[in-house]
Design an enzyme around this catalytic site. Structure first.
Site, short mmCIF file in Angstrom:
data_model
loop_
_atom_site.label_atom_id
_atom_site.label_comp_id
_atom_site.label_asym_id
_atom_site.label_seq_id
_atom_site.Cartn_x
_atom_site.Cartn_y
_atom_site.Cartn_z
CD GLU A 44 47.72 44.05 36.11
OE1 GLU A 44 47.91 43.16 36.97
OE2 GLU A 44 47.92 43.88 34.89
CG HIS B 178 18.90 32.06 39.68
ND1 HIS B 178 17.63 31.76 40.12
CD2 HIS B 178 18.81 32.24 38.34
CE1 HIS B 178 16.80 31.73 39.09
NE2 HIS B 178 17.48 32.02 38.00
CE LYS C 213 54.30 39.46 40.30
NZ LYS C 213 54.17 39.40 38.82
#
Length: 553
Positions: A356, A387, A510
């Site tokens: 950001e 893993h 947004k």
């Protein structure tokens, strides 16, 4: 400018040469011990090993010269001098002021902010004492036992990381803290099924105090409290909500009494705000002493960044090496691999901090960056990652760089027999961390001795990595580590000419969602929205129509 161009050209030539040279040659060649020793760096109890990076001492000298020519030292001084380095918002970036020791003098240029932050910290300490002593009581008269911290982004990631790390590091949990950030309410539901509404305090943490995710969560939480306690939400806001924001007038309008408000200045960005009043839930859960120690570790790193020579300055070194990997070696992604389960929230915290801040191509002066900037940051707890995606890293086709982060020793309050097993687990984790950093670097050349007869080759190696070892994981060392990464991000922003203190790219999505929310809420039709507010692309329209259809069925 001519000198800067010449240094960049020299670094490009260095990169060409080093692409033809393997880390195995650098680490196992004739001068291996001298080179490795000169690439070890220290600050207090933090050790940084850069010897598995694809660079030479000459490369490092050129990178330091590059940093000097880009103005790293000058802009560092400007940062701590309170200059308006956040050029898009015409304000300073004073997050370090929130961790300034209360009794230490501050430069006149930042004195007002340091004083304000200290006053808010003292108010925080008073509120924390009220809750811990049982004097702050909920609307029914019962003392507070649980905190629900509602925030998103920097108002959530930082406090949650610190609370979980230090709570698992042996610090005594005084009050239980629970963190809620997702806008869909899924984190709230299980809390509403288990917490006592009469003893639950909502901490509403939002710099703007208008973030939609946070507002919707707090409305739901207040509706739960109101329904369970048969008390109006207006009354609950006076007794069971603690507000933290840079906008006190909005906390007033929300109905939170001034005595239950904490503030931090606009000059502290969200992703840099854990040191401010945003960290109140850390203090509520683990105590003010722990919170103050966290700030002390961060302030010590501030002092190191300000005063240490560049060649021994950990934030500068971490920054220029990261930029070298991204810009000159063209490595597009960077792994964060903590080999300690208590740091499991560090990768997402650094994702926000780095991407950001520096995930931009527009320079501070509005021109386009001429080089790649921030890499993609990803990662996981090292033993789990072994893993999951290490197969790709070791034998896939992608180049990566990495930071391995480990803790040398761990103390617990467990019984002797349990402690003995935990010590063995710590040693096993350290062994895996160092072995994997070697395999990242050497690849097939790590296969020797008895392993040669039983191990198939195909390990690519030459994946540059830094190993950071903390002597212990406590509030001080965690504060220093997080501040180290903050300053690393700042250093890289200077190298790339980026403003790391704004985030324009997060806003438009947004805003677009607002119109779609009105459609899904039945307040507007899809045709209205697509004929005005939104581009009428076929994919988005079909998705909206499908969601409306599925919601009706």
């Amino acid at each position: 400018m001519h000198k800067l161009y010449a240094t960049n050209r020299q670094l490009e030539l260095q990169a060409q040469n080093l692409r033809r040279q393997t880390l195995s040659e650098l680490l196992c060649g004739a001068d291996k011990s001298v080179r490795a020793e000169r690439l070890q760096f220290y600050f207090d109890s933090i050790h940084l090993d850069a010897s598995k990076q694809r660079l030479t001492e000459e490369t490092l000298e050129l990178l330091l010269e590059w940093a000097l020519q880009c103005g790293v030292e000058k802009q560092r001084d400007d940062l701590f001098g309170g200059k308006a380095l956040n050029t898009s918002e015409n304000r300073a970036a004073l997050h370090f002021s929130a961790r300034w020791p209360i009794n230490a003098s501050a430069p006149q240029s930042i004195f007002g902010t340091v004083k304000f932050c200290a006053e808010q910290r003292q108010k925080m300490a008073h509120l924390v004492q009220q809750i811990h002593s049982g004097k702050w009581r909920g609307v029914t008269g019962e003392p507070i036992t649980d905190i629900v911290h509602i925030g998103v982004g920097g108002s959530d990631l930082g406090p949650k990381l610190v609370s979980e790390t230090l709570g698992d590091a042996g610090e005594r949990r005084i009050t239980s803290a629970h963190y809620v950030s997702t806008m869909d309410g899924s984190q709230l539901l299980p809390l509403m099924q288990t917490l006592n509404p009469a003893t639950t305090l909502l901490v509403l943490a939002s710099k703007s105090f208008s973030t939609v995710d946070t507002q919707f969560n707090v409305r739901t939480a207040l509706a739960w409290l109101s329904e369970q306690l048969s008390i109006s939400t207006e009354e609950l806001r006076k007794h069971q909500v603690l507000g933290v924001s840079a906008r006190p007038e909005r906390m007033d309008a929300f109905g939170i009494p001034e005595s239950h408000q904490l503030q931090f200045p606009e000059t502290i960005g969200g992703r840099f705000s854990v040191w401010s009043a945003i960290g109140v839930s850390v203090a509520l859960e683990l105590g003010m002493e722990t919170f103050e120690t966290l700030l002390s570790g961060a302030h010590a790193m501030d002092q190191h960044f300000q005063k240490a020579p560049s060649a021994q300055n950990l934030p500068i070194l971490l920054g220029i090496i990261g930029a070298w990997n991204t810009q000159f070696l063209k490595i597009p992604t960077h792994l964060v691999l903590p080999y300690d389960g208590r740091l499991n929230k560090l990768p997402p915290y650094l994702q926000q901090l780095e991407m950001e801040s520096n995930g931009k191509t527009v320079r501070a002066g509005s021109s386009q960056a001429s080089q790649v900037t921030c890499p993609i940051i990803w990662g996981d707890i090292g033993p789990n990652a072994q893993h999951a995606f290490y197969q790709l890293v070791h034998q896939g086709s992608h180049e990566v760089s990495a930071d391995f982060i480990a803790v040398a020793k761990r103390t617990t309050n467990a019984s002797c027999s349990v402690s003995e097993h935990l010590v063995a687990q710590t040693k096993l984790t350290l062994a895996n961390c160092i072995a994997q950093s070697q395999l990242f670097a050497l690849g097939d050349d790590a296969i020797t001795g008895n392993l040669a007869a039983t191990t198939d080759k195909g390990y690519r190696g030459n994946q540059p990595n830094t190993v950071i070892i903390l002597e212990t994981l406590d509030a001080w060392s965690l504060g220093a580590l997080l501040a180290l990464y903050e300053h690393k991000v700042f250093v890289q922003s200077i190298l790339w000419g980026i403003n790391p203190f704004d985030q324009p790219g997060v806003e438009l999505g947004k805003k677009l969602s607002t119109s779609l929310y009105q459609v899904f809420s039945g307040n507007r039709t899809a045709s209205e929205v697509f004929s005005g507010d939104l581009v009428d692309d076929s994919s988005t329209r079909l998705l909206v129509e499908r969601v409306l259809l599925m919601a009706r069925n």
